[in-house]
Design a protein around this motif. Sequence first.
Motif, PDB file in Angstrom:
ATOM      1  N   VAL A  21       0.840  -1.201   0.000  1.00 56.59           N
ATOM      2  CA  VAL A  21       0.000   0.000   0.000  1.00 56.59           C
ATOM      3  C   VAL A  21       0.871   1.246   0.000  1.00 56.59           C
ATOM      4  CG1 VAL A  21      -1.991  -1.051   1.117  1.00 56.59           C
ATOM      5  CG2 VAL A  21      -0.200  -0.076   2.527  1.00 56.59           C
ATOM      6  N   THR A  22       0.342   2.303  -0.592  1.00 54.28           N
ATOM      7  CA  THR A  22       1.013   3.597  -0.573  1.00 54.28           C
ATOM      8  C   THR A  22      -0.056   4.683  -0.545  1.00 54.28           C
ATOM      9  OG1 THR A  22       2.659   4.996  -1.665  1.00 54.28           O
ATOM     10  CG2 THR A  22       1.213   3.739  -3.094  1.00 54.28           C
ATOM     11  N   ALA A  23       0.191   5.722   0.232  1.00 54.08           N
ATOM     12  CA  ALA A  23      -0.768   6.815   0.360  1.00 54.08           C
ATOM     13  C   ALA A  23      -0.370   7.973  -0.543  1.00 54.08           C
ATOM     14  CB  ALA A  23      -0.833   7.291   1.809  1.00 54.08           C
ATOM     15  N   VAL A  24      -1.365   8.652  -1.080  1.00 53.51           N
ATOM     16  CA  VAL A  24      -1.146   9.857  -1.873  1.00 53.51           C
ATOM     17  C   VAL A  24      -1.315  11.031  -0.918  1.00 53.51           C
ATOM     18  CG1 VAL A  24      -1.934  11.214  -3.829  1.00 53.51           C
ATOM     19  CG2 VAL A  24      -2.042   8.717  -3.927  1.00 53.51           C
ATOM     20  N   SER A  25      -0.223  11.767  -0.666  1.00 49.24           N
ATOM     21  CA  SER A  25      -0.276  12.832   0.335  1.00 49.24           C
ATOM     22  C   SER A  25       0.675  13.965  -0.035  1.00 49.24           C
ATOM     23  CB  SER A  25       0.111  12.284   1.707  1.00 49.24           C
ATOM     24  OG  SER A  25       0.192  13.320   2.661  1.00 49.24           O
ATOM     25  N   GLN A  26       0.276  15.183   0.292  1.00 44.10           N
ATOM     26  CA  GLN A  26       1.163  16.325   0.120  1.00 44.10           C
ATOM     27  C   GLN A  26       2.127  16.461   1.286  1.00 44.10           C
ATOM     28  OE1 GLN A  26      -1.372  19.726  -0.404  1.00 44.10           O
ATOM     29  NE2 GLN A  26      -1.935  19.152  -2.481  1.00 44.10           N
ATOM     30  N   ASP A  27       1.835  15.749   2.382  1.00 45.47           N
ATOM     31  CA  ASP A  27       2.665  15.834   3.590  1.00 45.47           C
ATOM     32  C   ASP A  27       3.063  14.449   4.088  1.00 45.47           C
ATOM     33  OD1 ASP A  27       2.353  18.719   3.882  1.00 45.47           O
ATOM     34  OD2 ASP A  27       0.266  18.254   4.375  1.00 45.47           O
ATOM     35  N   PRO A  28       3.820  13.689   3.302  1.00 51.20           N
ATOM     36  CA  PRO A  28       4.177  12.351   3.781  1.00 51.20           C
ATOM     37  C   PRO A  28       5.055  12.411   5.023  1.00 51.20           C
ATOM     38  CG  PRO A  28       5.389  12.883   1.790  1.00 51.20           C
ATOM     39  CD  PRO A  28       4.411  13.992   2.017  1.00 51.20           C
ATOM     40  N   TRP A  29       4.783  11.509   5.941  1.00 48.98           N
ATOM     41  CA  TRP A  29       5.517  11.360   7.208  1.00 48.98           C
ATOM     42  C   TRP A  29       5.397  12.571   8.127  1.00 48.98           C
ATOM     43  CZ3 TRP A  29       5.461   6.618   7.777  1.00 48.98           C
ATOM     44  CH2 TRP A  29       5.700   5.769   6.712  1.00 48.98           C
ATOM     45  N   THR A  30       4.531  13.539   7.799  1.00 47.50           N
ATOM     46  CA  THR A  30       4.237  14.594   8.760  1.00 47.50           C
ATOM     47  C   THR A  30       2.780  14.456   9.200  1.00 47.50           C
ATOM     48  OG1 THR A  30       3.716  16.148   6.983  1.00 47.50           O
ATOM     49  CG2 THR A  30       5.938  16.220   7.869  1.00 47.50           C
ATOM     50  N   LYS A  31       1.864  14.324   8.255  1.00 50.57           N
ATOM     51  CA  LYS A  31       0.449  14.119   8.588  1.00 50.57           C
ATOM     52  C   LYS A  31       0.103  12.625   8.624  1.00 50.57           C
ATOM     53  CE  LYS A  31      -0.659  18.550   8.303  1.00 50.57           C
ATOM     54  NZ  LYS A  31       0.120  19.332   9.201  1.00 50.57           N
ATOM     55  N   ILE A  32       0.705  11.835   7.730  1.00 48.61           N
ATOM     56  CA  ILE A  32       0.501  10.383   7.733  1.00 48.61           C
ATOM     57  C   ILE A  32       1.677   9.762   8.475  1.00 48.61           C
ATOM     58  CG2 ILE A  32       0.316   8.288   6.334  1.00 48.61           C
ATOM     59  CD1 ILE A  32      -0.847  10.018   4.128  1.00 48.61           C
ATOM     60  N   ARG A  33       1.384   9.135   9.594  1.00 51.00           N
ATOM     61  CA  ARG A  33       2.449   8.550  10.409  1.00 51.00           C
ATOM     62  C   ARG A  33       2.654   7.070  10.112  1.00 51.00           C
ATOM     63  NH1 ARG A  33       4.081  12.103  14.567  1.00 51.00           N
ATOM     64  NH2 ARG A  33       3.883  14.111  13.546  1.00 51.00           N
ATOM     65  N   THR A  46      -7.899  10.436   2.531  1.00 48.67           N
ATOM     66  CA  THR A  46      -6.624  10.064   1.925  1.00 48.67           C
ATOM     67  C   THR A  46      -6.832   8.960   0.903  1.00 48.67           C
ATOM     68  OG1 THR A  46      -5.551  10.555   4.030  1.00 48.67           O
ATOM     69  CG2 THR A  46      -4.272   9.305   2.427  1.00 48.67           C
ATOM     70  N   VAL A  47      -6.303   9.143  -0.298  1.00 45.60           N
ATOM     71  CA  VAL A  47      -6.319   8.100  -1.318  1.00 45.60           C
ATOM     72  C   VAL A  47      -5.179   7.136  -1.018  1.00 45.60           C
ATOM     73  CG1 VAL A  47      -6.041   7.585  -3.769  1.00 45.60           C
ATOM     74  CG2 VAL A  47      -7.317   9.613  -3.062  1.00 45.60           C
ATOM     75  N   VAL A  48      -5.508   5.858  -0.943  1.00 41.77           N
ATOM     76  CA  VAL A  48      -4.503   4.821  -0.732  1.00 41.77           C
ATOM     77  C   VAL A  48      -4.551   3.872  -1.923  1.00 41.77           C
ATOM     78  CG1 VAL A  48      -3.779   2.898   0.725  1.00 41.77           C
ATOM     79  CG2 VAL A  48      -4.645   5.003   1.767  1.00 41.77           C
ATOM     80  N   ASN A  49      -3.428   3.719  -2.593  1.00 42.57           N
ATOM     81  CA  ASN A  49      -3.302   2.769  -3.699  1.00 42.57           C
ATOM     82  C   ASN A  49      -2.815   1.443  -3.137  1.00 42.57           C
ATOM     83  OD1 ASN A  49      -3.921   4.742  -5.721  1.00 42.57           O
ATOM     84  ND2 ASN A  49      -1.869   5.536  -5.441  1.00 42.57           N
ATOM     85  N   TRP A  50      -3.351   0.335  -3.644  1.00 39.27           N
ATOM     86  CA  TRP A  50      -2.935  -0.976  -3.177  1.00 39.27           C
ATOM     87  C   TRP A  50      -2.640  -1.897  -4.366  1.00 39.27           C
ATOM     88  CZ3 TRP A  50      -6.134  -4.836  -4.840  1.00 39.27           C
ATOM     89  CH2 TRP A  50      -7.446  -4.480  -5.157  1.00 39.27           C
ATOM     90  N   LEU A  51      -1.726  -2.811  -4.124  1.00 36.06           N
ATOM     91  CA  LEU A  51      -1.315  -3.792  -5.136  1.00 36.06           C
ATOM     92  C   LEU A  51      -1.225  -5.133  -4.435  1.00 36.06           C
ATOM     93  CD1 LEU A  51      -0.064  -4.524  -7.953  1.00 36.06           C
ATOM     94  CD2 LEU A  51       2.137  -3.995  -6.934  1.00 36.06           C
ATOM     95  N   SER A  52      -1.911  -6.126  -4.961  1.00 32.28           N
ATOM     96  CA  SER A  52      -1.909  -7.450  -4.369  1.00 32.28           C
ATOM     97  C   SER A  52      -1.459  -8.462  -5.416  1.00 32.28           C
ATOM     98  CB  SER A  52      -3.326  -7.781  -3.889  1.00 32.28           C
ATOM     99  OG  SER A  52      -3.388  -9.103  -3.394  1.00 32.28           O
ATOM    100  N   TRP A  53      -0.593  -9.375  -4.991  1.00 37.98           N
ATOM    101  CA  TRP A  53      -0.174 -10.437  -5.904  1.00 37.98           C
ATOM    102  C   TRP A  53      -0.097 -11.749  -5.154  1.00 37.98           C
ATOM    103  CZ3 TRP A  53       2.971  -6.786  -3.904  1.00 37.98           C
ATOM    104  CH2 TRP A  53       4.120  -7.198  -3.246  1.00 37.98           C
ATOM    105  N   GLN A  54      -0.406 -12.807  -5.864  1.00 36.26           N
ATOM    106  CA  GLN A  54      -0.430 -14.160  -5.314  1.00 36.26           C
ATOM    107  C   GLN A  54       0.749 -14.940  -5.860  1.00 36.26           C
ATOM    108  OE1 GLN A  54      -3.188 -15.608  -3.520  1.00 36.26           O
ATOM    109  NE2 GLN A  54      -1.900 -17.398  -3.223  1.00 36.26           N
ATOM    110  N   GLU A  55       1.583 -15.465  -4.969  1.00 39.08           N
ATOM    111  CA  GLU A  55       2.709 -16.294  -5.409  1.00 39.08           C
ATOM    112  C   GLU A  55       2.172 -17.593  -5.983  1.00 39.08           C
ATOM    113  OE1 GLU A  55       5.928 -15.519  -5.390  1.00 39.08           O
ATOM    114  OE2 GLU A  55       5.611 -13.573  -4.455  1.00 39.08           O
ATOM    115  N   PRO A  56       2.706 -18.037  -7.106  1.00 36.48           N
ATOM    116  CA  PRO A  56       2.238 -19.310  -7.657  1.00 36.48           C
ATOM    117  C   PRO A  56       2.658 -20.467  -6.762  1.00 36.48           C
ATOM    118  CG  PRO A  56       4.096 -18.491  -8.909  1.00 36.48           C
ATOM    119  CD  PRO A  56       3.750 -17.431  -7.911  1.00 36.48           C
ATOM    120  N   ASN A  57       1.822 -21.463  -6.680  1.00 35.04           N
ATOM    121  CA  ASN A  57       2.104 -22.655  -5.886  1.00 35.04           C
ATOM    122  C   ASN A  57       2.619 -23.726  -6.832  1.00 35.04           C
ATOM    123  OD1 ASN A  57       2.258 -24.607  -3.979  1.00 35.04           O
ATOM    124  ND2 ASN A  57       0.113 -24.583  -3.408  1.00 35.04           N
TER     125      ASN A  57
END
Length: 112
Positions: A64-76, A100-111
């Motif tokens: 996950v990653t957040a879209v922010s104008q103030d990273p690590w100051t407003k988003i802890r 806050t818009v949060v982008n997420w990426l999910s992937w499944q490891e092949p078995n």
Amino acid sequence: MTTTINDDLVVEGALSAANIIMGSVIMNPEVNVPTPTEVKFNHPQVPARDLLNPLPQSLPNVMVTAVSQDPWTKIRELGTRFSSMTGVTIYIYRTNDADTVVNWLSWQEPNL
């Protein structure tokens, strides 16, 4: 079928694979409290008879990653919990209540 590429791979246009899912969610955090949001997705469950490896399928990896104008100051903090084949819970900790818009990426490891 397995294809091995022993060189650089350049892909133009969209990249698609059955084991990769991505999206965005708008989170409405409480001030100075870890606030959860549940995201639903659907990684395909491979029938046991089709698995080459008798071990259970691994759970999806989620980034996950957040879209922010103030990273690590407003988003802890931003993180995930309870990853499963059908979704994940994303937590955000903010020092204010800005949506806050949060982008997420999910992937499944092949078995394999």
